[in-house]
Motif scaffolding. Structure first.
Motif, PDB file in Angstrom:
ATOM      1  N   LYS A 172       0.851  -1.174   0.000  1.00 58.23           N
ATOM      2  CA  LYS A 172       0.000   0.000   0.000  1.00 58.23           C
ATOM      3  C   LYS A 172       0.893   1.231   0.000  1.00 58.23           C
ATOM      4  O   LYS A 172       2.017   1.098   0.465  1.00 58.23           O
ATOM      5  N   PRO A 173       0.408   2.378  -0.443  1.00 58.53           N
ATOM      6  CA  PRO A 173      -0.783   2.601  -1.261  1.00 58.53           C
ATOM      7  C   PRO A 173      -0.489   2.167  -2.690  1.00 58.53           C
ATOM      8  O   PRO A 173       0.656   1.935  -3.035  1.00 58.53           O
ATOM      9  N   VAL A 174      -1.517   2.082  -3.522  1.00 55.67           N
ATOM     10  CA  VAL A 174      -1.291   1.509  -4.846  1.00 55.67           C
ATOM     11  C   VAL A 174      -1.119   2.566  -5.927  1.00 55.67           C
ATOM     12  O   VAL A 174      -0.866   2.228  -7.087  1.00 55.67           O
ATOM     13  N   ALA A 175      -1.287   3.836  -5.562  1.00 58.80           N
ATOM     14  CA  ALA A 175      -1.079   4.931  -6.515  1.00 58.80           C
ATOM     15  C   ALA A 175      -0.952   6.223  -5.710  1.00 58.80           C
ATOM     16  O   ALA A 175      -1.241   6.231  -4.504  1.00 58.80           O
ATOM     17  N   VAL A 176      -0.517   7.294  -6.363  1.00 58.57           N
ATOM     18  CA  VAL A 176      -0.428   8.585  -5.671  1.00 58.57           C
ATOM     19  C   VAL A 176      -1.341   9.636  -6.291  1.00 58.57           C
ATOM     20  O   VAL A 176      -1.474  10.736  -5.765  1.00 58.57           O
ATOM     21  N   ASP A 177      -1.971   9.322  -7.430  1.00 60.71           N
ATOM     22  CA  ASP A 177      -2.862  10.295  -8.078  1.00 60.71           C
ATOM     23  C   ASP A 177      -3.971   9.550  -8.833  1.00 60.71           C
ATOM     24  O   ASP A 177      -3.936   8.320  -8.978  1.00 60.71           O
ATOM     25  N   ALA A 178      -4.944  10.321  -9.317  1.00 56.84           N
ATOM     26  CA  ALA A 178      -6.107   9.694  -9.962  1.00 56.84           C
ATOM     27  C   ALA A 178      -5.753   8.983 -11.264  1.00 56.84           C
ATOM     28  O   ALA A 178      -6.270   7.892 -11.522  1.00 56.84           O
ATOM     29  N   PRO A 179      -4.881   9.543 -12.111  1.00 54.90           N
ATOM     30  CA  PRO A 179      -4.489   8.762 -13.293  1.00 54.90           C
ATOM     31  C   PRO A 179      -3.888   7.411 -12.904  1.00 54.90           C
ATOM     32  O   PRO A 179      -4.152   6.394 -13.560  1.00 54.90           O
ATOM     33  N   GLY A 180      -3.126   7.386 -11.827  1.00 59.49           N
ATOM     34  CA  GLY A 180      -2.571   6.122 -11.322  1.00 59.49           C
ATOM     35  C   GLY A 180      -3.683   5.185 -10.883  1.00 59.49           C
ATOM     36  O   GLY A 180      -3.656   3.978 -11.159  1.00 59.49           O
ATOM     37  N   GLN A 218      15.656  12.977  -4.855  1.00 59.45           N
ATOM     38  CA  GLN A 218      14.241  12.812  -4.489  1.00 59.45           C
ATOM     39  C   GLN A 218      13.918  11.351  -4.207  1.00 59.45           C
ATOM     40  O   GLN A 218      13.231  11.034  -3.235  1.00 59.45           O
ATOM     41  N   ILE A 219      14.427  10.452  -4.997  1.00 63.32           N
ATOM     42  CA  ILE A 219      14.125   9.033  -4.758  1.00 63.32           C
ATOM     43  C   ILE A 219      14.757   8.565  -3.444  1.00 63.32           C
ATOM     44  O   ILE A 219      14.156   7.810  -2.681  1.00 63.32           O
ATOM     45  N   ARG A 220      15.944   9.060  -3.156  1.00 59.74           N
ATOM     46  CA  ARG A 220      16.585   8.670  -1.898  1.00 59.74           C
ATOM     47  C   ARG A 220      15.845   9.230  -0.680  1.00 59.74           C
ATOM     48  O   ARG A 220      15.972   8.711   0.424  1.00 59.74           O
ATOM     49  N   ASN A 221      15.108  10.304  -0.893  1.00 55.94           N
ATOM     50  CA  ASN A 221      14.295  10.878   0.189  1.00 55.94           C
ATOM     51  C   ASN A 221      12.822  10.840  -0.187  1.00 55.94           C
ATOM     52  O   ASN A 221      12.067  11.772   0.063  1.00 55.94           O
ATOM     53  N   TRP A 222      12.443   9.728  -0.771  1.00 55.05           N
ATOM     54  CA  TRP A 222      11.161   9.620  -1.472  1.00 55.05           C
ATOM     55  C   TRP A 222       9.958   9.993  -0.642  1.00 55.05           C
ATOM     56  O   TRP A 222       8.988  10.539  -1.145  1.00 55.05           O
ATOM     57  N   TYR A 223      10.002   9.715   0.642  1.00 60.44           N
ATOM     58  CA  TYR A 223       8.822   9.948   1.470  1.00 60.44           C
ATOM     59  C   TYR A 223       8.397  11.417   1.445  1.00 60.44           C
ATOM     60  O   TYR A 223       7.223  11.741   1.601  1.00 60.44           O
ATOM     61  N   ASN A 224       9.353  12.301   1.221  1.00 60.50           N
ATOM     62  CA  ASN A 224       9.092  13.734   1.326  1.00 60.50           C
ATOM     63  C   ASN A 224       8.578  14.378   0.041  1.00 60.50           C
ATOM     64  O   ASN A 224       8.423  15.598  -0.010  1.00 60.50           O
ATOM     65  N   PHE A 225       8.360  13.572  -0.987  1.00 62.21           N
ATOM     66  CA  PHE A 225       7.928  14.121  -2.273  1.00 62.21           C
ATOM     67  C   PHE A 225       6.601  13.507  -2.704  1.00 62.21           C
ATOM     68  O   PHE A 225       6.468  12.280  -2.770  1.00 62.21           O
ATOM     69  N   GLY A 226       5.654  14.396  -3.002  1.00 61.90           N
ATOM     70  CA  GLY A 226       4.315  13.948  -3.371  1.00 61.90           C
ATOM     71  C   GLY A 226       4.304  12.969  -4.523  1.00 61.90           C
ATOM     72  O   GLY A 226       3.542  12.003  -4.516  1.00 61.90           O
ATOM     73  N   TRP A 227       5.132  13.188  -5.521  1.00 62.25           N
ATOM     74  CA  TRP A 227       5.085  12.300  -6.699  1.00 62.25           C
ATOM     75  C   TRP A 227       5.547  10.890  -6.376  1.00 62.25           C
ATOM     76  O   TRP A 227       5.201   9.933  -7.064  1.00 62.25           O
ATOM     77  N   LEU A 228       6.297  10.735  -5.287  1.00 64.14           N
ATOM     78  CA  LEU A 228       6.791   9.409  -4.913  1.00 64.14           C
ATOM     79  C   LEU A 228       5.976   8.747  -3.802  1.00 64.14           C
ATOM     80  O   LEU A 228       5.694   7.549  -3.860  1.00 64.14           O
ATOM     81  N   SER A 229       5.603   9.542  -2.794  1.00 60.45           N
ATOM     82  CA  SER A 229       4.900   8.939  -1.649  1.00 60.45           C
ATOM     83  C   SER A 229       3.406   9.217  -1.677  1.00 60.45           C
ATOM     84  O   SER A 229       2.629   8.492  -1.059  1.00 60.45           O
ATOM     85  N   LEU A 273       0.848  13.491 -10.794  1.00 57.46           N
ATOM     86  CA  LEU A 273       2.020  13.879 -10.001  1.00 57.46           C
ATOM     87  C   LEU A 273       3.291  13.224 -10.522  1.00 57.46           C
ATOM     88  O   LEU A 273       4.393  13.738 -10.353  1.00 57.46           O
ATOM     89  N   VAL A 274       3.128  12.061 -11.118  1.00 54.97           N
ATOM     90  CA  VAL A 274       4.302  11.281 -11.539  1.00 54.97           C
ATOM     91  C   VAL A 274       4.715  11.679 -12.956  1.00 54.97           C
ATOM     92  O   VAL A 274       3.889  11.648 -13.860  1.00 54.97           O
ATOM     93  N   PRO A 275       5.970  12.071 -13.158  1.00 52.78           N
ATOM     94  CA  PRO A 275       6.412  12.453 -14.498  1.00 52.78           C
ATOM     95  C   PRO A 275       6.304  11.277 -15.477  1.00 52.78           C
ATOM     96  O   PRO A 275       6.456  10.116 -15.071  1.00 52.78           O
ATOM     97  N   GLU A 276       6.048  11.594 -16.729  1.00 48.33           N
ATOM     98  CA  GLU A 276       5.911  10.546 -17.740  1.00 48.33           C
ATOM     99  C   GLU A 276       7.215   9.760 -17.896  1.00 48.33           C
ATOM    100  O   GLU A 276       7.237   8.551 -17.937  1.00 48.33           O
ATOM    101  N   ALA A 293      17.562  16.636 -14.080  1.00 46.98           N
ATOM    102  CA  ALA A 293      17.008  17.657 -13.203  1.00 46.98           C
ATOM    103  C   ALA A 293      15.495  17.422 -13.137  1.00 46.98           C
ATOM    104  O   ALA A 293      14.885  16.981 -14.110  1.00 46.98           O
ATOM    105  N   HIS A 294      14.924  17.652 -11.974  1.00 55.00           N
ATOM    106  CA  HIS A 294      13.472  17.462 -11.846  1.00 55.00           C
ATOM    107  C   HIS A 294      12.952  18.381 -10.748  1.00 55.00           C
ATOM    108  O   HIS A 294      13.197  18.152  -9.568  1.00 55.00           O
ATOM    109  N   GLU A 295      12.234  19.406 -11.191  1.00 57.21           N
ATOM    110  CA  GLU A 295      11.705  20.347 -10.215  1.00 57.21           C
ATOM    111  C   GLU A 295      10.365  19.875  -9.696  1.00 57.21           C
ATOM    112  O   GLU A 295       9.557  19.354 -10.461  1.00 57.21           O
ATOM    113  N   VAL A 296      10.126  20.034  -8.405  1.00 59.30           N
ATOM    114  CA  VAL A 296       8.817  19.665  -7.870  1.00 59.30           C
ATOM    115  C   VAL A 296       8.081  20.941  -7.463  1.00 59.30           C
ATOM    116  O   VAL A 296       8.708  21.938  -7.109  1.00 59.30           O
ATOM    117  N   PRO A 297       6.751  20.900  -7.522  1.00 63.78           N
ATOM    118  CA  PRO A 297       5.983  22.062  -7.074  1.00 63.78           C
ATOM    119  C   PRO A 297       6.201  22.305  -5.588  1.00 63.78           C
ATOM    120  O   PRO A 297       6.539  21.374  -4.844  1.00 63.78           O
TER     121      PRO A 297
END
Lengths: 342, 430
Positions: free
Chosen positions: B146-154, B230-241, B405-408, B415-419
């Motif tokens: 769990k969880p199985v997605a982070v956004d509605a498209p997911g 971001q992946i190493r600190n994944w919990y802190n980023f909406g697109w990952l957690s 939230l998840v980049p294509e 480089a990857h900027e987050v909101p």
């Protein structure tokens, strides 16, 4: 020698992979330094009670002298509710020590447990070098109360590291009691099922247990002490000892002197005394309980935390201080009985 | 539960609007085959962190002939550590040759292609819809954390995958572990059985200390890309957690869903924000969500990840004839006209998930947690949407949200900027 905490943590991570019996060189050097501090600290007068204050806090706790002597360890076969692991009954001789008048409270233990959360330095290299718990994820009293209540849900390793930290801080050698020391102190001269006799009807005067605890632990030292002045040896929380759990006692020889079943596996280890969640028979002087991996069932990660038994909300501890300051090896073993065992 | 909230109707409505008509899916399905006794069940692990390693230990313990044969991660050291721990605990069951230790963001596909029978998905959840689809398309049974997605498209992607898994007769077990806990199963059975009368409200708490706090930017090694940091600190980023409500408190949200028989709410409102410095991360550290269910039934979910505050993880379910309480230390119990307390054994729910998964594979009787795991995840995402925007959000809106939230394309070195942190009242619903 300088002791960076990070370095120690890295070390712990590395030696987790190595063999348990092998001593870690840096940890050994740390134990040596703490021992030097203990030897250079003025000894307390043997046979007298004293209050130990935890520097940097308002907190102190009382240590009571326990005379050396002999006793029959284990329960007689005729004792009601006796289990087979309480025997065979045998003679044990022990050196004198001090023992905490009460279970270690949250007020004491949280100073240590929350060191990393508060990123607090004790302002003392030696003290800072003792490894201490990762910040807890959940609130460890589980709403049962903090001020004046017993600390719970720590692993035996965590309890031992608290003892090491306290030893470095005070210059007095503290450790968990051996199983024999614990039973000797619990009996306080009694050979009956309980320190006060055999009648469980009297238990409520001395102990918090399933019948009167209302499903929670209670403030320490609110019940009558035993004959040697120790509170809550029966009930409130189970108390960690140093020993590996063996399903029967080793009794070779006429009398065992300062016996200890040295731990070589992480589970099971021995806890004693019964708790708020137990029925009267589990509180008997001779009753034993073995720790279990299940005590951290709610931790879904591997490796699991070496600091918390989140599912064992009835396990705490108290400390002893032997009158004779032991060797470096003995101290090392007492404080590192989980090191390298994952 | 009141008449207006008949679960079966709502449930059907939910399915209709999400994945289209299912008519005939069962008829088209292949017949599931069990695995003969003694034959190995090969397990692949994707994500070798603490949870993945734990799941792998449970998977290889669950069946006498299950064995770990392939792993994937982005960090070779984590792979080594994980295998070392597993080998020590379950000697002889870890058979991961060097060439089956796959590294990188595309390593999941290599595990899938390596002739495994079951895949354990335990990466940060942002990757889950993609990983899950690849597993099911390739005909693998799945344990899906769990969880199985982070956004509605997911969510919409997962719903399609779930249908595919049903058609292919594959087992899909989700890491909503309380669903595999005897005591919690016991109390929800009682609640569904009417032990507290009709449901009035549900209050769930998930107040804890911080999880994997974001290190300050000064800790970032020179030359490390945004993506890796971001992946190493994944919990802190909406697109990952997905944020704390979706990644952690979703366990409480899942129990709410369970009490409501997995039928969706009408809408929700929420408050949320952040008090602890985000250090460049973009998740909140507290939420309070108020769900409105048919018939005026309310569910409140509060979560907070701050040190030094009141901590609690409990559930208080109020009904017209009693209360059901899943407390912090007592066995789950019911107070009211029909008193009840769980008295059975304590079972390791994490092991139970895998025991049931592997039994289903062995017997050829597929388990599929897909629908409810998706409902529960969207329920949490909906709460986040309401908190981020400050608006009331309906179930339909949440389900149809176009916010991705998840980049294509995810490039390890890019480089990857987050909101920045959402601002209720200013952040728009998309």
């Amino acid at each position: 020698m300088r002791w960076g905490r990070t370095r120690i943590l890295v070390l712990l991570a590395t030696c987790a992979a190595s063999v348990g019996a092998q001593q870690d060189a840096d940890e050994r050097a740390l134990v040596e330094s703490i021992r030097e501090r203990i030897i250079s600290t003025a000894p307390a007068e043997p046979g007298a009670a004293y209050d130990e204050a935890i520097a940097g806090s308002e907190i102190s706790f009382r240590m009571l002298p326990i005379k050396g002597g002999e006793f029959e360890m284990g329960s007689p076969e005729a004792e009601p509710e006796r289990k087979s692991d309480e025997g065979p009954r045998h003679r044990v001789r022990l050196d004198p020590f001090w023992m905490g008048m009460h279970e270690v409270s949250w007020d004491e233990y949280r100073i240590f447990m929350l060191r990393n959360s508060r990123r607090a330095s004790d302002g003392d290299e030696l003290v800072d070098a003792v490894s201490s718990p990762t910040p807890p994820y959940v609130e460890m009293s589980f709403g049962m109360g903090i001020k004046g209540f017993p600390a719970i849900s720590m692993t035996q390793h965590a309890a031992s590291k608290y003892a090491q930290w306290l030893s470095a801080k005070t210059g007095r050698y503290y450790r968990l009691p051996t199983e024999a020391e614990w039973e000797y102190a619990c009996r306080a001269g009694s050979s009956a099922a309980y320190s006060f006799g055999t009648d469980a009807a009297e238990l409520a005067n001395y102990a918090w247990y399933a019948d009167n605890a209302q499903e929670t632990y209670h403030e320490i030292a609110k019940k009558e002490p035993n004959a040697w002045g120790l509170h809550d040896m029966h009930g409130n929380v189970w108390e960690w000892t140093l020993d590996q759990y063996a399903p029967m006692y080793e009794t070779a020889g006429e009398v065992r002197v300062n016996p200890l079943v040295k731990a070589v596996e992480l589970f099971p280890r021995v806890v004693r005394g019964g708790s708020w969640a137990d029925d009267a028979p589990r509180l008997r002087c001779g009753a034993r309980e073995a720790s279990d991996e299940f005590w951290k069932m709610q931790d879904p990660q591997l490796p699991q935390s070496i600091w918390y038994h989140t599912d064992a909300q009835w396990v705490g501890f108290r400390l002893v201080r032997p009158v004779e300051t032991p060797s470096v090896d003995e101290m090392y073993d007492a404080w590192n009985s989980a090191l390298g065992l994952e | 539960m009141s008449d207006s909230a008949k679960p079966s109707e709502s449930r059907r409505g939910f399915l209709k609007t999400t994945a289209g008509a299912l008519a005939g899916a069962g008829a088209l399905a292949q017949t599931a085959k069990g695995v003969a006794a003694g034959e190995a069940i090969k397990v692949g692990l994707v994500g070798c962190g603490g949870r993945g390693t734990g799941a792998a230990a449970q998977a290889i313990k669950a069946d006498d002939f299950s064995e770990l044969t392939a792993v994937a991660d982005v960090d070779p050291e984590r792979i080594d550590r994980s295998l070392e721990i597993l080998d020590k605990r379950h000697p002889g069951k870890v058979k991961v040759e060097a060439e089956r230790r796959y590294l990188g963001l595309d390593a999941f596909q290599k595990v899938i292609d390596s002739d495994v029978d079951v895949v354990l998905l335990a990466t940060p959840p942002g990757f889950r819809p993609q990983h899950l689809r690849a597993c099911i398309e390739a005909g693998k049974h799945v344990f899906c954390e769990k969880p199985v997605a982070v956004d509605a498209p997911g969510i919409r992607s997962v719903l399609k995958t779930v249908k595919l898994a049903q058609q292919k007769q594959l087992s899909l077990v989700a890491g909503f572990c309380w669903r595999y806990h005897d005591a919690i199963r016991g109390i929800f059975e009682k609640v569904h059985d009417g032990a507290i009368g009709d449901l009035v409200s549900y209050y769930a708490t998930y107040y804890t200390s911080p999880v994997k706090p974001m290190p300050p930017a000064t800790d970032r090694p020179e030359g490390m890309s945004d993506t890796e940091w971001q992946i190493r600190n994944w919990y802190n980023f909406g697109w990952l957690s997905g944020d704390s409500l979706i990644e952690q408190a979703v366990h409480s949200v899942d129990k709410v869903a369970w009490a409501m028989r997995d039928s969706p709410p009408e809408s929700c409102v929420a408050v949320g924000g952040r008090q602890i410095p985000a250090h460049g991360g973009n998740i909140f550290d507290h939420f309070e969500v108020n769900y409105l269910y048919p018939g005026g039934v309310r569910a409140f979910v509060g979560c907070r990840q701050q040190a030094g505050c009141h901590n609690e993880n409990s559930d208080y379910i109020l009904g017209t004839r009693g209360r059901a309480i899943i407390g912090r230390r007592l066995a789950p119990h019911i107070i009211g006209e029909r008193h009840w307390a769980y008295e059975g054994p304590k079972v390791d729910m994490y092991q139970q998930e895998h025991d049931e998964l592997f039994r289903s594979i062995r017997r050829g009787e597929p388990l599929n947690d897909g629908e409810r795991m998706t409902t529960s995840t969207l329920l949490a995402i909906m709460g986040r949407m309401a908190a981020y925007t400050g608006q009331e959000i309906t179930w339909q809106q949440a389900l149809e949200s176009e916010e991705s939230l998840v980049p294509e394309h995810i490039d390890w070195d890019a480089a990857h900027e987050v909101p920045g942190l959402a601002q209720p009242g200013i952040t728009r619903f998309v």
